[in-house]
Each structure stands twice: as C-alpha cells, then as structure tokens.
Design an enzyme around this catalytic site. Structure first.
Site, PDB file in Angstrom:
ATOM      1  N   SER A  30      -5.915   0.566  11.220  1.00 23.56           N
ATOM      2  CA  SER A  30      -6.785  -0.524  10.784  1.00 23.56           C
ATOM      3  C   SER A  30      -8.055  -0.554  11.621  1.00 23.56           C
ATOM      4  O   SER A  30      -8.004  -0.383  12.843  1.00 23.56           O
ATOM      5  CB  SER A  30      -6.047  -1.849  10.945  1.00 23.56           C
ATOM      6  OG  SER A  30      -6.922  -2.909  10.656  1.00 23.56           O
ATOM      7  N   ILE A  65       0.841  -1.203   0.000  1.00 28.85           N
ATOM      8  CA  ILE A  65       0.000   0.000   0.000  1.00 28.85           C
ATOM      9  C   ILE A  65       0.881   1.260   0.000  1.00 28.85           C
ATOM     10  O   ILE A  65       0.586   2.249  -0.660  1.00 28.85           O
ATOM     11  CB  ILE A  65      -0.934  -0.006   1.234  1.00 28.85           C
ATOM     12  CG1 ILE A  65      -1.850  -1.232   1.202  1.00 28.85           C
ATOM     13  CG2 ILE A  65      -1.763   1.265   1.307  1.00 28.85           C
ATOM     14  CD1 ILE A  65      -2.565  -1.525   2.523  1.00 28.85           C
ATOM     15  N   THR A 109      -1.678  -7.908   0.116  1.00 34.36           N
ATOM     16  CA  THR A 109      -0.254  -7.535   0.192  1.00 34.36           C
ATOM     17  C   THR A 109       0.481  -8.672   0.907  1.00 34.36           C
ATOM     18  O   THR A 109      -0.142  -9.592   1.433  1.00 34.36           O
ATOM     19  CB  THR A 109      -0.042  -6.235   1.005  1.00 34.36           C
ATOM     20  OG1 THR A 109      -0.425  -6.493   2.362  1.00 34.36           O
ATOM     21  CG2 THR A 109      -0.817  -5.057   0.449  1.00 34.36           C
ATOM     22  N   SER A 115      12.475   3.245   3.108  1.00 37.45           N
ATOM     23  CA  SER A 115      12.603   1.794   3.037  1.00 37.45           C
ATOM     24  C   SER A 115      13.713   1.364   3.981  1.00 37.45           C
ATOM     25  O   SER A 115      14.772   1.982   4.014  1.00 37.45           O
ATOM     26  CB  SER A 115      12.956   1.387   1.599  1.00 37.45           C
ATOM     27  OG  SER A 115      13.178  -0.001   1.524  1.00 37.45           O
ATOM     28  N   ASP A 145      14.494   2.926   8.849  1.00 37.16           N
ATOM     29  CA  ASP A 145      13.961   1.835   9.676  1.00 37.16           C
ATOM     30  C   ASP A 145      13.329   2.496  10.887  1.00 37.16           C
ATOM     31  O   ASP A 145      14.023   3.147  11.692  1.00 37.16           O
ATOM     32  CB  ASP A 145      15.104   0.891  10.091  1.00 37.16           C
ATOM     33  CG  ASP A 145      14.614  -0.267  10.960  1.00 37.16           C
ATOM     34  OD1 ASP A 145      13.546  -0.131  11.595  1.00 37.16           O
ATOM     35  OD2 ASP A 145      15.305  -1.290  11.014  1.00 37.16           O
ATOM     36  N   LYS A 178      -2.790  -1.394  16.630  1.00 31.78           N
ATOM     37  CA  LYS A 178      -3.476  -0.403  15.795  1.00 31.78           C
ATOM     38  C   LYS A 178      -4.453   0.437  16.639  1.00 31.78           C
ATOM     39  O   LYS A 178      -4.735   1.580  16.301  1.00 31.78           O
ATOM     40  CB  LYS A 178      -4.196  -1.100  14.635  1.00 31.78           C
ATOM     41  CG  LYS A 178      -3.225  -1.730  13.617  1.00 31.78           C
ATOM     42  CD  LYS A 178      -2.360  -0.681  12.910  1.00 31.78           C
ATOM     43  CE  LYS A 178      -1.527  -1.278  11.794  1.00 31.78           C
ATOM     44  NZ  LYS A 178      -0.659  -0.286  11.118  1.00 31.78           N
ATOM     45  N   ASN A 215       3.272   4.707   7.245  1.00 33.44           N
ATOM     46  CA  ASN A 215       2.604   3.527   6.661  1.00 33.44           C
ATOM     47  C   ASN A 215       3.224   2.206   7.129  1.00 33.44           C
ATOM     48  O   ASN A 215       2.533   1.187   7.181  1.00 33.44           O
ATOM     49  CB  ASN A 215       2.678   3.635   5.133  1.00 33.44           C
ATOM     50  CG  ASN A 215       2.381   2.321   4.452  1.00 33.44           C
ATOM     51  OD1 ASN A 215       1.230   1.916   4.321  1.00 33.44           O
ATOM     52  ND2 ASN A 215       3.432   1.615   4.028  1.00 33.44           N
TER      53      ASN A 215
HETATM   54  P1  NAP Z   1       3.420  -4.836   3.311  1.00 29.72           P
HETATM   55  O1  NAP Z   1       3.273  -5.017   1.832  1.00 29.72           O
HETATM   56  O2  NAP Z   1       3.969  -5.953   4.133  1.00 29.72           O
HETATM   57  O3  NAP Z   1       4.277  -3.505   3.543  1.00 29.72           O
HETATM   58  C1  NAP Z   1       4.720  -3.140   4.819  1.00 29.72           C
HETATM   59  C2  NAP Z   1       5.792  -2.097   4.663  1.00 29.72           C
HETATM   60  O4  NAP Z   1       6.265  -1.732   5.966  1.00 29.72           O
HETATM   61  C3  NAP Z   1       7.013  -2.608   3.881  1.00 29.72           C
HETATM   62  O5  NAP Z   1       7.532  -1.574   3.090  1.00 29.72           O
HETATM   63  C4  NAP Z   1       7.982  -2.977   5.000  1.00 29.72           C
HETATM   64  O6  NAP Z   1       9.340  -2.948   4.611  1.00 29.72           O
HETATM   65  C5  NAP Z   1       7.692  -1.820   5.950  1.00 29.72           C
HETATM   66  N1  NAP Z   1       8.268  -2.014   7.255  1.00 29.72           N
HETATM   67  C6  NAP Z   1       8.091  -3.040   8.124  1.00 29.72           C
HETATM   68  N2  NAP Z   1       8.855  -2.858   9.229  1.00 29.72           N
HETATM   69  C7  NAP Z   1       9.530  -1.684   9.044  1.00 29.72           C
HETATM   70  C8  NAP Z   1      10.451  -0.954   9.810  1.00 29.72           C
HETATM   71  N3  NAP Z   1      10.887  -1.375  10.993  1.00 29.72           N
HETATM   72  N4  NAP Z   1      10.913   0.220   9.317  1.00 29.72           N
HETATM   73  C9  NAP Z   1      10.482   0.677   8.109  1.00 29.72           C
HETATM   74  N5  NAP Z   1       9.645   0.011   7.317  1.00 29.72           N
HETATM   75  C10 NAP Z   1       9.152  -1.148   7.784  1.00 29.72           C
HETATM   76  O7  NAP Z   1       2.025  -4.494   3.990  1.00 29.72           O
HETATM   77  P2  NAP Z   1       0.839  -3.463   3.619  1.00 29.72           P
HETATM   78  O8  NAP Z   1      -0.397  -4.254   3.658  1.00 29.72           O
HETATM   79  O9  NAP Z   1       1.171  -2.659   2.437  1.00 29.72           O
HETATM   80  O10 NAP Z   1       0.845  -2.571   4.943  1.00 29.72           O
HETATM   81  C11 NAP Z   1       0.962  -1.167   4.950  1.00 29.72           C
HETATM   82  C12 NAP Z   1       0.215  -0.628   6.161  1.00 29.72           C
HETATM   83  O11 NAP Z   1      -1.190  -0.886   5.988  1.00 29.72           O
HETATM   84  C13 NAP Z   1       0.603  -1.294   7.486  1.00 29.72           C
HETATM   85  O12 NAP Z   1       0.682  -0.312   8.492  1.00 29.72           O
HETATM   86  C14 NAP Z   1      -0.550  -2.232   7.743  1.00 29.72           C
HETATM   87  O13 NAP Z   1      -0.710  -2.523   9.119  1.00 29.72           O
HETATM   88  C15 NAP Z   1      -1.693  -1.426   7.185  1.00 29.72           C
HETATM   89  N6  NAP Z   1      -2.892  -2.212   6.900  1.00 29.72           N
HETATM   90  C16 NAP Z   1      -2.868  -3.164   5.941  1.00 29.72           C
HETATM   91  C17 NAP Z   1      -4.012  -3.895   5.691  1.00 29.72           C
HETATM   92  C18 NAP Z   1      -4.042  -4.950   4.630  1.00 29.72           C
HETATM   93  O14 NAP Z   1      -5.092  -5.613   4.476  1.00 29.72           O
HETATM   94  N7  NAP Z   1      -2.981  -5.155   3.872  1.00 29.72           N
HETATM   95  C19 NAP Z   1      -5.189  -3.660   6.412  1.00 29.72           C
HETATM   96  C20 NAP Z   1      -5.183  -2.669   7.396  1.00 29.72           C
HETATM   97  C21 NAP Z   1      -4.027  -1.943   7.624  1.00 29.72           C
HETATM   98  P3  NAP Z   1      10.161  -4.294   4.200  1.00 29.72           P
HETATM   99  O15 NAP Z   1       9.903  -4.507   2.742  1.00 29.72           O
HETATM  100  O16 NAP Z   1      11.571  -3.943   4.516  1.00 29.72           O
HETATM  101  O17 NAP Z   1       9.627  -5.409   5.038  1.00 29.72           O
END
Ligand code: NAP
Length: 242
Positions: free
Chosen positions: A142, A8, A200, A27, A50, A169, A77
C-alpha cells in the site's frame, strides 16, 4: 494466492484464471475458498492457507508439490488492518491507531499477517517457484506505507499513517526489496504493488475504486515477461516512492 476468497484477492484469482493459469485459491477457511473457486470456474481450486499458521503453510506447500510440482506465480495478497475487540468505540479505535497508545499485541497481530505471514509463505513456496522457468512473486502492499510520501508535511493522507497497518506495509515493501535482491541472480522476479483505495471489507467498503481496478497492477506484475522488472513498488499510474 493468499487471501483469495474475497475482495481484491478473489478478483486477482479470477483474472489469472482468465489468462489460463490454474489458480489455487488460498483461504484460511476452506469453505470460503471453495465457494470462491466455484465462482471463478474450472481452473480454480481451493486450498486452506492461514498465513499465520506454520502447519497450514507447510501443508499448502506440500499439496502444491504433490499435485502440481511447481509454482509459477505467488501472490501474497492476504492482509488485515487489525481486529478490534467487539464493541470497540470509535474513540477507542483511534487509540489503536496512535503509536503512543496502541496495544503491542494488536500491532504484533497486524505484522504477523501482513509481514511475517508473507515471509513465511514465500520461504515455503520458494523451492516450488525455483522449479518454474519464470517464477513471479507479487506482494500486495500500500502507498499508505510509503515513508517518502508520509514524511512530506503536505501529503493529505499522512494522518492515516498509524501504529500498525501502514508501517506493516512499509515493512512489506522492505521485505519485497530484500527478496528481490537475493533472487536477482535467478529467474524469479519480486515486486510490490498498491491497488489504490478499493471498496472491500477491509475498509467497510469506503474505498472509491472497484476490485477490478484494484486487481489490475497485481495481475500486470504477475504476467511480466523475462525482461520485466524486479524490486519495484508500483501502482496503476507508475512507480511509487518507497
Ligand atoms: P479483504 O476483502 O478484507 O480481504 C482480505 C483477505 O485476506 C481475505 O481473503 C482474508 O480472509 C485474508 N486474510 C486475512 N488474514 C489472513 C490470514 N491470517 N491468512 C490467510 N488469509 C488471511 O481486503 P482487501 O481490500 O481485498 O485486501 C487485500 C490486500 O490489499 C491486503 O493486503 C490489503 O492490505 C491490500 N490493500 C487494500 C486496499 C484497499 O483499499 N482495500 C488498499 C491498499 C492495500 P478471511 O475472509 O478469512 O478474513
């Protein structure tokens, strides 16, 4: 933006660049940010960030100050559901979910990224947001963290409310409100959004929404004008209960 190298976050970065913003693609692995920035185009620049590492946060803030002098929008994010030891069986994963059994270090690691990481990055970036005529902070939360929804016995997804991710969250929503209240007297607006259930890596691509759909509300709240809201919790369909 934090966690903008995939999912996202990358889509939000793409769309903000489409609106003419210079986007810093945060990143934790610089090379992943560089690949995403290349894909997004000329307005995107990779930045190592990070959210659990104080030095990384300080260096990122310093770079923004040196290269740009201010920050107009901060999108927090980055988020995790938690990393399990390799080979963890499905039964054992359920134990990580159960408040009665979840290892404390696991719960702490999730809060470290999803809550304390957001606070640390926001504190570091606030002086730069104050330099903007209209600073905006968007936190990606979320509805799974909504206490009101989960306290209702007929809410169909309340079994997802476990030891770490969902309450992290909830804490992020509370943190958003706390920043919004403190910053009410400034031009900075602080809101938390839910992207919905998006396919994702976070959920092994089980979500039924696209990243384009998931990015929509975050982008909308990043672009709000001077009369826009602060201290809100919303998704694409409107206001969510805290
Ligand atoms: P994702 O594809 O797993 O992406 C997560 C991102 O966070 C990646 O870029 C990851 O980097 C980064 N990240 C994790 N730990 C980190 C750290 N310590 N420092 C900096 N970056 C870090 O997941 P996503 O679904 O896009 O999630 C994005 C946001 O949406 C999250 O906050 C998630 O909780 C929220 N969300 C998602 C959903 C859903 O259904 N997908 C629903 C509700 C809320 P790396 O590539 O290095 O791991």
């Amino acid at each position: 933006m934090t966690g903008a190298n995939k999912g996202i976050g990358k889509q939000i970065a793409k769309e903000l660049a489409g609106h003419g913003f210079t986007v810093l693609v945060g990143s934790r692995k610089l090379e992943n940010g560089e690949a995403a920035a290349k894909e997004i185009g000329e307005l995107a620049h990779a930045i190592q960030l990070d959210v659990t590492n104080e030095k990384s946060i300080a260096a990122a803030a310093e770079r923004v100050r040196k290269d740009f002098g201010r920050l107009d929008v901060l999108v927090n994010n980055a988020g995790i559901v938690g990393e399990f030891p390799p080979g963890t069986s499905f039964q054992d994963r359920l134990k990580f979910h159960a408040p009665s059994q979840a290892p404390l270090n696991y719960i702490r690691s999730v809060y470290e990224t999803n809550v304390f990481g957001v606070i640390a990055v926001t504190q570091a970036m606030l002086p730069l947001l104050r330099e903007s005529p209209a600073g905006r902070i968007v936190n990606v939360g979320s509805s799974s963290g909504s206490l009101t929804l989960n306290a209702n016995p007929v809410f169909p997804y309340r079994n997802i409310f476990g030891a770490a991710y969902s309450p992290s969250k909830t804490a992020l929503a509370a943190t958003t409100l706390a920043f919004a209240i403190e910053l009410e007297i400034t031009n900075i607006k602080v809101n938390v959004v839910c992207p919905g259930y998006v396919a994702t890596e976070l959920n092994d691509f089980q979500g039924f929404r696209t990243v384009e759909q998931g990015a929509k509300q975050a982008v909308k709240m990043a672009l709000i004008g001077p009369d826009g809201p602060t201290g809100t919790f919303t998704d694409e369909d409107g206001t969510l209960p805290w």
